[in-house]
Structure formats: C-alpha cells, structure tokens
Design a protein around this motif. Sequence first.
Motif, short mmCIF file in Angstrom:
data_model
loop_
_atom_site.label_atom_id
_atom_site.label_comp_id
_atom_site.label_asym_id
_atom_site.label_seq_id
_atom_site.Cartn_x
_atom_site.Cartn_y
_atom_site.Cartn_z
N SER A 21 -3.78 -8.10 5.68
CA SER A 21 -3.26 -9.39 5.26
C SER A 21 -3.41 -9.51 3.76
O SER A 21 -4.30 -8.91 3.17
CB SER A 21 -4.03 -10.52 5.94
N ALA A 22 -2.51 -10.29 3.14
CA ALA A 22 -2.53 -10.42 1.68
C ALA A 22 -3.84 -11.02 1.22
O ALA A 22 -4.37 -11.94 1.83
CB ALA A 22 -1.37 -11.31 1.21
N ALA A 24 -5.75 -12.63 -2.16
CA ALA A 24 -5.47 -13.19 -3.49
C ALA A 24 -6.29 -12.48 -4.53
O ALA A 24 -7.49 -12.33 -4.39
CB ALA A 24 -5.80 -14.68 -3.50
N HIS A 245 1.67 -13.92 -8.61
CA HIS A 245 2.05 -13.12 -7.43
C HIS A 245 0.86 -12.29 -6.93
O HIS A 245 0.95 -11.07 -6.84
CB HIS A 245 3.22 -12.21 -7.78
N GLU A 247 -0.31 -11.80 -4.01
CA GLU A 247 -0.06 -11.03 -2.80
C GLU A 247 0.70 -9.74 -3.10
O GLU A 247 0.50 -8.71 -2.45
CB GLU A 247 0.71 -11.88 -1.78
N ASP A 250 -1.73 -7.33 -4.60
CA ASP A 250 -2.52 -6.81 -3.49
C ASP A 250 -1.81 -5.63 -2.83
O ASP A 250 -2.44 -4.60 -2.51
CB ASP A 250 -2.77 -7.92 -2.48
N GLU A 251 -0.51 -5.76 -2.63
CA GLU A 251 0.25 -4.66 -2.03
C GLU A 251 0.29 -3.45 -2.96
O GLU A 251 0.21 -2.30 -2.51
CB GLU A 251 1.68 -5.13 -1.71
N ALA A 335 -9.79 -8.19 -5.27
CA ALA A 335 -8.83 -7.73 -4.26
C ALA A 335 -9.13 -6.30 -3.86
O ALA A 335 -9.06 -5.94 -2.68
CB ALA A 335 -7.41 -7.86 -4.79
#
Length: 357
Positions: A21-22, A24, A245, A247, A250-251, A335
């Motif tokens: 899950s994303a 922050a 951004h 999230e 994070d990706e 993160a």
Amino acid sequence: MNFTRRNRTFTALGALAMGFSALALTGCAPASGAAIEPVTEVRLGYFANVTHAPALVGLSEGLIQDALGDVALQTEVFNAGAAAIEALSAGAIDATYIGPNPAINTFIQSGGASAHIIAGATSGGAALVVRDGIDTPDDLASSTIATPQLGNTQDVALRSWLADEGYETSVAGDGDVNVTPTENAQTLTLFQDGKIDGAWLPEPWVSRLVVEAGAHVLVDEADLWPDGDFPTTVLLVRAEFADQHPEVVDELLKGHIAAVEWLDENADEAPSVINAALDDATGKTLDDAVLARALENVTFTVDPAAATFETLVDHGLAAGTQKKGSIDGLFDLRALNALLEKSGAETVSAAGLGADR
C-alpha cells in the motif's frame, strides 16, 4: 565475483515486488484550497556509469516502470552532477541518481528547500590512479591530477586527501598539485597520451585507466573510511514533487529497491545486463575485464550511509568547493524504512540528519 562485499541491508526483500500500500514520504498536505493534479509521469535522471547500476538495471529490467504502474517513466542521462542538479532545481526532472556532494550542495544552497535523499544506491568504487613512477604521496609534488568535475564527489575527496598529505590545492588549478576537472572520457585519453599524471575517479573509469592505460591504484577511497563504507550514489527527489505526490515517490522507491535486490541476487547475469543498458544509453559497452573489475569494487545498497555526510561537508568546506550551511533535514528515509520493515529487512538510519521513522 564478490558482488556485494559489505551488503548488510538485503536479507528479505522478495516481498517488495508483491505490491505494498502507498506510504506517504513526507506527510505534507497541499496548501489549503490548492488542487494537486494527478501525476501522469515521473522524470528520472541518472548517469551511464557502473556506480549508477541500480538505475541501469531498474530501467532495463523494467523494475521501476513495473512499480510505477500506470505512471509513465521518462528518463534523462546526465554526464555530471551539476547538470542533473540544474535540471532538478528547474523542475525539468523529479528525481535523480547522483553523487552525495552535489546533493549536499543543492540542499545547502536552497536552505533545505530543494530536495531530499530518499535512499542510497551505491557504496564504494572510487580511487586515485596514477602513472608509473608515482608510488607514494610524496611523488605527487607538481603533478597534474584529474577529477570528473569541480566540486563533485571525487573532486572533493581528492582535495581533502591531498590536504591531509600536506599539499595545497586551488579551485583555480594551481597549488602544490594541479587538480584539473576533466570529463572522464577525456581523462582517459589525456592519461594515455601522458598529459596528466593520474586521476581520482569513480568506476568504471578507475578500471578503464588500470586495464586499458596501465595505471595503478595509489589510493582506494574505501581505505579512508571506517569499514570501507562511503556513499558514491544516492537517490535524490525534488522536495515539491515529494510533497505533492508521496504515493508516486513510494512507488519509485519500490522499483529502486527491487533493482538493488536484483543486483544482489543476480551477480552472474548482472554484467551483461549492465553492459546492454550502457549500450542503450550511450551506444558503447565496456570491456569484460573492465566491467568485472569495476563490479568487484562497488556495493549496491539502499543505505545512504548518512553518518558519513557531516564528514563530506567538512571535506567540501576544506576544499573550498562548498558553501557553509546546515544539512539537517537532508534525508527523508521514512518511506524507505516502512518498505524495508514490511519486507522484514533491516532499516537504515538518517544519523540525525533528517527523518527515518
């Protein structure tokens, strides 16, 4: 091939590819009433160097794009840290793989507003190589030694080491030893032509001068640091992009971690993948002997070795290549550590220079 001499971070990263899950990165919210447009692409910078192998592998194996999902990945290849920082500061790219000293410089010059280091990428892989006849530091008097760029990580390392050896240098190029910032490919040619006496370089240029030009190592930078650990490449993200951004950042981190994990687990396959990626980026590949030697001298790790950065600042100040300023807040590793914890891997420290929990 001893591909990860001091790998302490990757013990259980396989779960990272399963999709978390994303998380922050900063927890910062948009200004009241401000609408943030959904991001459709990430613009990522990197260098076509062995020390940027996590980027090379992450791109060529599709690991970063897979992690980003529907967010498109755009890339730009840089030859020097100053150009990458200029692009990041102008908003032309969102993140970049880069050496620690340019990351420090932009953070200090912006008063901490420009960018944050969100992960390490590479440790080690830098050395002073010299011609025959130079066997001790005393032999360097009146010599000409090249570095990749004024104020870059290797330039600062050379000037700091020379000062410790009792030599004076100048950013103007004069002094007891003439330090001449020179593009790496030109450095190789100048050394082969006998026009310079040596160079402090990152891989694969150290190995190219040794294998192709007959140089020998006078100083392995690993010998100058506790346990041989020092940062060569980190992952830096533009602060505004991370705030807006988290999230997506994070990706990006997931893809980066997957790339470092891939390098850790595929030592035999890595040289061919790296060479193919270099060919895609530059139209050139490395000699097998050069690449093998270069890879023996680097460690790929997400730990940015934050505890070394105060020393790097001191070196830059002593070398006259850096402005005074604080690096408190340079790191945001929250993160990264959340992802590492989720996979059961060891977390990393910001050494009091930012957030890591």
